[in-house]
Design an enzyme around this catalytic site. Structure first.
Site, PDB file in Angstrom:
ATOM      1  N   ASP A 146       0.828  -1.201   0.000  1.00 27.01           N
ATOM      2  CA  ASP A 146       0.000   0.000   0.000  1.00 27.01           C
ATOM      3  C   ASP A 146       0.870   1.261   0.000  1.00 27.01           C
ATOM      4  N   CYS A 200     -18.633 -14.491  -7.557  1.00 31.45           N
ATOM      5  CA  CYS A 200     -19.698 -13.610  -7.082  1.00 31.45           C
ATOM      6  C   CYS A 200     -21.047 -14.050  -7.660  1.00 31.45           C
ATOM      7  N   CYS A 203     -24.857 -12.481  -7.149  1.00 32.64           N
ATOM      8  CA  CYS A 203     -24.927 -11.719  -5.893  1.00 32.64           C
ATOM      9  C   CYS A 203     -24.577 -10.244  -6.125  1.00 32.64           C
ATOM     10  N   CYS A 206     -23.043  -6.526  -1.751  1.00 30.63           N
ATOM     11  CA  CYS A 206     -22.178  -5.395  -1.393  1.00 30.63           C
ATOM     12  C   CYS A 206     -22.699  -4.094  -1.989  1.00 30.63           C
ATOM     13  N   CYS A 226     -17.381   7.047  -1.128  1.00 28.96           N
ATOM     14  CA  CYS A 226     -17.074   5.949  -0.204  1.00 28.96           C
ATOM     15  C   CYS A 226     -16.752   6.499   1.196  1.00 28.96           C
TER      16      CYS A 226
HETATM   17  C1  B12 Z   1      -7.045   4.071  -3.398  1.00 29.44           C
HETATM   18  C2  B12 Z   1      -7.459   2.977  -2.445  1.00 29.44           C
HETATM   19  C3  B12 Z   1      -8.670   3.110  -1.782  1.00 29.44           C
HETATM   20  C4  B12 Z   1      -9.691   4.184  -2.155  1.00 29.44           C
HETATM   21  C5  B12 Z   1     -10.379   3.769  -3.485  1.00 29.44           C
HETATM   22  C6  B12 Z   1     -10.883   2.316  -3.448  1.00 29.44           C
HETATM   23  C7  B12 Z   1     -10.963   1.654  -4.801  1.00 29.44           C
HETATM   24  N1  B12 Z   1     -11.798   0.642  -4.876  1.00 29.44           N
HETATM   25  O1  B12 Z   1     -10.300   2.033  -5.742  1.00 29.44           O
HETATM   26  C8  B12 Z   1     -10.592   4.214  -0.898  1.00 29.44           C
HETATM   27  C9  B12 Z   1     -10.092   5.279   0.063  1.00 29.44           C
HETATM   28  C10 B12 Z   1     -12.075   4.456  -1.162  1.00 29.44           C
HETATM   29  C11 B12 Z   1     -10.304   2.835  -0.310  1.00 29.44           C
HETATM   30  C12 B12 Z   1     -11.155   2.190   0.558  1.00 29.44           C
HETATM   31  C13 B12 Z   1     -10.917   0.936   1.086  1.00 29.44           C
HETATM   32  N2  B12 Z   1      -9.763   0.218   1.008  1.00 29.44           N
HETATM   33 CO1  B12 Z   1      -8.311   0.699  -0.152  1.00 29.44          CO
HETATM   34  N3  B12 Z   1      -6.860   0.961  -1.331  1.00 29.44           N
HETATM   35  C14 B12 Z   1      -6.629   1.859  -2.234  1.00 29.44           C
HETATM   36  C15 B12 Z   1      -5.305   1.549  -2.948  1.00 29.44           C
HETATM   37  C16 B12 Z   1      -4.215   2.463  -2.370  1.00 29.44           C
HETATM   38  C17 B12 Z   1      -5.361   1.672  -4.469  1.00 29.44           C
HETATM   39  C18 B12 Z   1      -6.582   1.001  -5.126  1.00 29.44           C
HETATM   40  C19 B12 Z   1      -6.670   1.342  -6.585  1.00 29.44           C
HETATM   41  O2  B12 Z   1      -5.726   1.125  -7.326  1.00 29.44           O
HETATM   42  N4  B12 Z   1      -7.769   1.963  -7.016  1.00 29.44           N
HETATM   43  C20 B12 Z   1      -7.884   2.408  -8.388  1.00 29.44           C
HETATM   44  C21 B12 Z   1      -8.990   1.723  -9.105  1.00 29.44           C
HETATM   45  C22 B12 Z   1      -8.928   1.993 -10.615  1.00 29.44           C
HETATM   46  O3  B12 Z   1      -8.810   0.386  -8.902  1.00 29.44           O
HETATM   47  P1  B12 Z   1      -9.996  -0.618  -8.670  1.00 29.44           P
HETATM   48  O4  B12 Z   1     -11.228  -0.062  -8.051  1.00 29.44           O
HETATM   49  O5  B12 Z   1      -9.359  -1.709  -7.959  1.00 29.44           O
HETATM   50  O6  B12 Z   1     -10.368  -0.850 -10.223  1.00 29.44           O
HETATM   51  C23 B12 Z   1      -9.907  -1.959 -10.895  1.00 29.44           C
HETATM   52  C24 B12 Z   1     -11.075  -2.889 -11.219  1.00 29.44           C
HETATM   53  O7  B12 Z   1     -12.226  -2.584 -10.456  1.00 29.44           O
HETATM   54  C25 B12 Z   1     -11.217  -2.829 -12.662  1.00 29.44           C
HETATM   55  N5  B12 Z   1     -12.243  -1.955 -13.223  1.00 29.44           N
HETATM   56  C26 B12 Z   1     -12.325  -0.620 -13.170  1.00 29.44           C
HETATM   57  N6  B12 Z   1     -13.292  -0.208 -13.930  1.00 29.44           N
HETATM   58  C27 B12 Z   1     -13.877  -1.302 -14.468  1.00 29.44           C
HETATM   59  C28 B12 Z   1     -14.946  -1.419 -15.319  1.00 29.44           C
HETATM   60  C29 B12 Z   1     -15.364  -2.688 -15.675  1.00 29.44           C
HETATM   61  C30 B12 Z   1     -16.507  -2.793 -16.576  1.00 29.44           C
HETATM   62  C31 B12 Z   1     -14.701  -3.844 -15.169  1.00 29.44           C
HETATM   63  C32 B12 Z   1     -15.150  -5.186 -15.502  1.00 29.44           C
HETATM   64  C33 B12 Z   1     -13.603  -3.692 -14.325  1.00 29.44           C
HETATM   65  C34 B12 Z   1     -13.213  -2.426 -13.980  1.00 29.44           C
HETATM   66  O8  B12 Z   1      -9.979  -2.359 -13.178  1.00 29.44           O
HETATM   67  C35 B12 Z   1      -9.380  -1.486 -12.251  1.00 29.44           C
HETATM   68  C36 B12 Z   1      -7.892  -1.540 -12.384  1.00 29.44           C
HETATM   69  O9  B12 Z   1      -7.372  -2.780 -11.984  1.00 29.44           O
HETATM   70  C37 B12 Z   1      -5.085   0.043  -2.548  1.00 29.44           C
HETATM   71  C38 B12 Z   1      -3.632  -0.377  -2.376  1.00 29.44           C
HETATM   72  C39 B12 Z   1      -2.955  -0.505  -3.730  1.00 29.44           C
HETATM   73  N7  B12 Z   1      -1.828   0.117  -3.886  1.00 29.44           N
HETATM   74  O10 B12 Z   1      -3.491  -1.168  -4.611  1.00 29.44           O
HETATM   75  C40 B12 Z   1      -5.881  -0.086  -1.219  1.00 29.44           C
HETATM   76  C41 B12 Z   1      -6.612  -1.394  -0.960  1.00 29.44           C
HETATM   77  C42 B12 Z   1      -7.371  -1.771  -2.218  1.00 29.44           C
HETATM   78  N8  B12 Z   1      -7.587  -1.012   0.061  1.00 29.44           N
HETATM   79  C43 B12 Z   1      -7.819  -1.917   0.933  1.00 29.44           C
HETATM   80  C44 B12 Z   1      -8.795  -1.824   1.954  1.00 29.44           C
HETATM   81  C45 B12 Z   1      -8.734  -2.841   3.076  1.00 29.44           C
HETATM   82  C46 B12 Z   1      -9.790  -0.823   1.889  1.00 29.44           C
HETATM   83  C47 B12 Z   1     -11.053  -0.715   2.770  1.00 29.44           C
HETATM   84  C48 B12 Z   1     -11.727  -2.040   3.079  1.00 29.44           C
HETATM   85  C49 B12 Z   1     -10.671   0.031   4.077  1.00 29.44           C
HETATM   86  C50 B12 Z   1     -11.832   0.318   5.016  1.00 29.44           C
HETATM   87  N9  B12 Z   1     -12.307  -0.664   5.765  1.00 29.44           N
HETATM   88  O11 B12 Z   1     -12.285   1.421   5.098  1.00 29.44           O
HETATM   89  C51 B12 Z   1     -11.955   0.205   1.888  1.00 29.44           C
HETATM   90  C52 B12 Z   1     -12.853  -0.609   0.929  1.00 29.44           C
HETATM   91  C53 B12 Z   1     -13.616   0.234  -0.067  1.00 29.44           C
HETATM   92  C54 B12 Z   1     -13.844  -0.488  -1.392  1.00 29.44           C
HETATM   93  N10 B12 Z   1     -14.959  -1.145  -1.564  1.00 29.44           N
HETATM   94  O12 B12 Z   1     -12.950  -0.434  -2.266  1.00 29.44           O
HETATM   95  C55 B12 Z   1      -6.961  -3.160   0.702  1.00 29.44           C
HETATM   96  C56 B12 Z   1      -7.830  -4.268   0.096  1.00 29.44           C
HETATM   97  C57 B12 Z   1      -7.451  -5.683   0.508  1.00 29.44           C
HETATM   98  C58 B12 Z   1      -8.318  -6.671  -0.234  1.00 29.44           C
HETATM   99  N11 B12 Z   1      -8.811  -7.676   0.433  1.00 29.44           N
HETATM  100  O13 B12 Z   1      -8.557  -6.533  -1.401  1.00 29.44           O
HETATM  101  C59 B12 Z   1      -5.843  -2.592  -0.282  1.00 29.44           C
HETATM  102  C60 B12 Z   1      -5.340  -3.583  -1.319  1.00 29.44           C
HETATM  103  C61 B12 Z   1      -4.681  -2.124   0.625  1.00 29.44           C
HETATM  104  C62 B12 Z   1      -3.818  -3.278   1.115  1.00 29.44           C
HETATM  105  N12 B12 Z   1      -2.525  -3.238   0.868  1.00 29.44           N
HETATM  106  O14 B12 Z   1      -4.251  -4.229   1.720  1.00 29.44           O
HETATM  107  N13 B12 Z   1      -9.144   2.314  -0.776  1.00 29.44           N
HETATM  108  S1  SF4 Z   2     -18.984   3.210   1.587  1.00 28.49           S
HETATM  109 FE1  SF4 Z   2     -17.130   2.279   0.706  1.00 28.49          FE
HETATM  110  S2  SF4 Z   2     -16.440   0.799   2.236  1.00 28.49           S
HETATM  111 FE2  SF4 Z   2     -18.554   1.379   2.774  1.00 28.49          FE
HETATM  112  S3  SF4 Z   2     -19.843  -0.176   1.812  1.00 28.49           S
HETATM  113 FE3  SF4 Z   2     -19.649   1.506   0.345  1.00 28.49          FE
HETATM  114  S4  SF4 Z   2     -17.889   0.962  -0.946  1.00 28.49           S
HETATM  115 FE4  SF4 Z   2     -17.795  -0.329   0.885  1.00 28.49          FE
HETATM  116  S1  SF4 Z   3     -21.188  -9.342  -1.650  1.00 29.22           S
HETATM  117 FE1  SF4 Z   3     -20.147  -8.466  -3.445  1.00 29.22          FE
HETATM  118  S2  SF4 Z   3     -18.096  -9.322  -3.365  1.00 29.22           S
HETATM  119 FE2  SF4 Z   3     -19.356 -10.587  -2.001  1.00 29.22          FE
HETATM  120  S3  SF4 Z   3     -20.064 -12.282  -3.325  1.00 29.22           S
HETATM  121 FE3  SF4 Z   3     -21.633 -10.692  -3.370  1.00 29.22          FE
HETATM  122  S4  SF4 Z   3     -21.090  -9.467  -5.200  1.00 29.22           S
HETATM  123 FE4  SF4 Z   3     -19.289 -10.674  -4.687  1.00 29.22          FE
END
Ligand code: B12
Ligand code: SF4
Ligand code: SF4
Length: 362
Positions: A146, A200, A203, A206, A226
């Protein structure tokens, strides 16, 4: 000692070395270790679209490194593979999360932040694994958790640590999603793991339970909505329309994981560093709001929460107190901060007091 140098039978050696690394990782306390190549395919395009849509809000660091995030070899030249690890964090000792969410007079803190800051724990453990790797293989490796522009979930999915759920986090059949991810970038062509298919199905739990509708489509989180972003990353004023939806979540949010059916099988953490500190799993908002700045720094030292600072801490609790049942005690607690030096705190306290007054007349 055998040294792995891609010599006589490179493929066999890289298979054997990969197996060794996985075994060492487990010995060091990681629940899973997997290996992926560095071709992140469509992830780069998706990342760019996410950024172009502005979903990252004020997290400038997400945009700063551009496509480097999806190209490990540009971040660390020479990288051929990424070793991904995961470590469970849900504290075995913590109380009932759902019960706290339902009792709006109590504070809800993300399960990942109840104990010590995970960055140090994971980094130290990864450094130990990297040291063992360097001792045996002739290679360069660097650890991340991270802490750098890395698409951690995407890499972990490729390394067979689980699949990406519709909430965008990684989850596994055996362990659910309550785990952190970390990586080692390495310049050896280790044997790679097969990417896992998603489970998934139909479902959408989430997406349905997300209080702010931040999961705007499967696999897309608009960070600006979020609660994790709003309470941790976002500085200044929280958009008024989102405040009532935050409920009693004062640091991060877990709803999309709490209600995921796969988390019924989730593994608990046995790491002492992740055990609950300061009763943070069962504490009233009023009690936390009464902490002085010194108390905040003293109690939160070593916790991820410390990084948001005292002002943001009070801001978040003020919002939660506004959402809590109005009582003479909550009104009194809020009033103690109505002249606070920070205009951000004052503004949120004023908003909360208005709600309390409204509830009183209802
Ligand atoms: C920025 C960030 C956040 C941001 C943005 C979250 C997000 N989903 O992007 C915020 C602050 C909201 C956040 C929140 C949380 N985070 Co965070 N976060 C990060 C971080 C630093 C980068 C994530 C990232 O690259 N986002 C950018 C977007 C583009 O990525 P993405 O959503 O994953 O999108 C990908 C896919 O969804 C897909 N995609 C995108 N668009 C589309 C469209 C279609 C049609 C399809 C099919 C796919 C697709 O491609 C994208 C690129 O791969 C990572 C650590 C890291 N360096 O990776 C931790 C990380 C993801 N976070 C983590 C955690 C624990 C959380 C929280 C649970 C913390 C909490 N309890 O509050 C929440 C969960 C919220 C959620 N549902 O995501 C953990 C997740 C562990 C795991 N089990 O996966 C990580 C990996 C940190 C770690 N080292 O452990 N986070
Ligand atoms: S606000 Fe963010 S962390 Fe909370 S349920 Fe929605 S996506 Fe997940
Ligand atoms: S709650 Fe979200 S992440 Fe979990 S199985 Fe259902 S669709 Fe997948």
């Amino acid at each position: 000692m055998i040294r792995f140098m891609q010599k006589s039978n490179p493929r066999l050696e890289m298979n054997e070395f990969a197996l060794r690394i996985k075994a060492w990782g487990k010995e060091l306390g990681f629940q899973s270790v997997g290996i992926a190549d560095i071709n992140l395919g469509a992830a780069e395009e998706n990342l760019l679209q996410w950024l172009a849509a502005g979903h990252h809000g004020a997290m400038d660091y997400m945009a700063k490194h551009g496509v480097k995030r999806a190209r490990p070899a540009e971040l660390v030249p020479g990288t051929l593979r990424v070793i991904s690890v995961r470590m469970n964090y849900f504290p075995d000792s913590s109380g009932e999360a759902e019960a706290v969410l339902l009792d709006l007079s109590r504070a809800y803190i993300s399960r990942y932040a109840l104990g010590r800051d995970y960055h140090k724990v994971l980094r130290n453990r990864l450094e130990k694994l990297a040291k063992r790797i360097r001792e045996v293989g002739e290679c360069q490796c660097r650890v991340f958790t991270d802490s750098a522009p890395v698409l951690e979930v995407e890499l972990a999915q490729k390394a067979n640590l689980g699949w990406r759920g519709k909430h965008t986090l990684l989850l596994s059949r055996e362990q659910g999603s309550w785990f952190f991810l970390g990586e080692i970038f390495i310049d050896l062509p280790l044997a790679v793991d097969a990417t896992q298919q998603g489970h998934c199905g139909t479902c959408v739990a989430c997406m349905d339970v997300c209080p702010t509708r931040a999961i705007t489509a499967p696999y897309i989180v608009d960070a600006r909505r979020c609660i994790s972003y709003l309470t941790i990353e976002h500085k200044g004023s929280i958009p008024i329309e989102l405040r009532p939806l935050i409920g009693n979540r004062i640091y991060g949010c877990d709803d999309c994981q709490l209600f995921c059916p796969w988390n019924r099988f989730a593994g608990k953490s046995i790491e002492p560093d992740f055990f609950v500190r300061n009763k943070l799993d069962d504490v009233s908002l009023i009690e936390l709001f009464a902490w002085s700045e010194e108390e905040f720094h003293m109690r939160m030292a070593g916790s991820a929460i410390h990084r948001i600072g005292y002002e943001q801490w009070l801001r978040n609790i003020a919002v939660a107190l506004g959402n809590a049942p109005a009582t003479p005690e909550s009104k009194k607690a809020l009033s103690t901060r109505s002249q606070h030096a920070s205009h951000v705190v004052r503004e949120h306290v004023e908003w909360a007091l208005q709600l309390v007054a409204k509830h009183e007349t209802d």
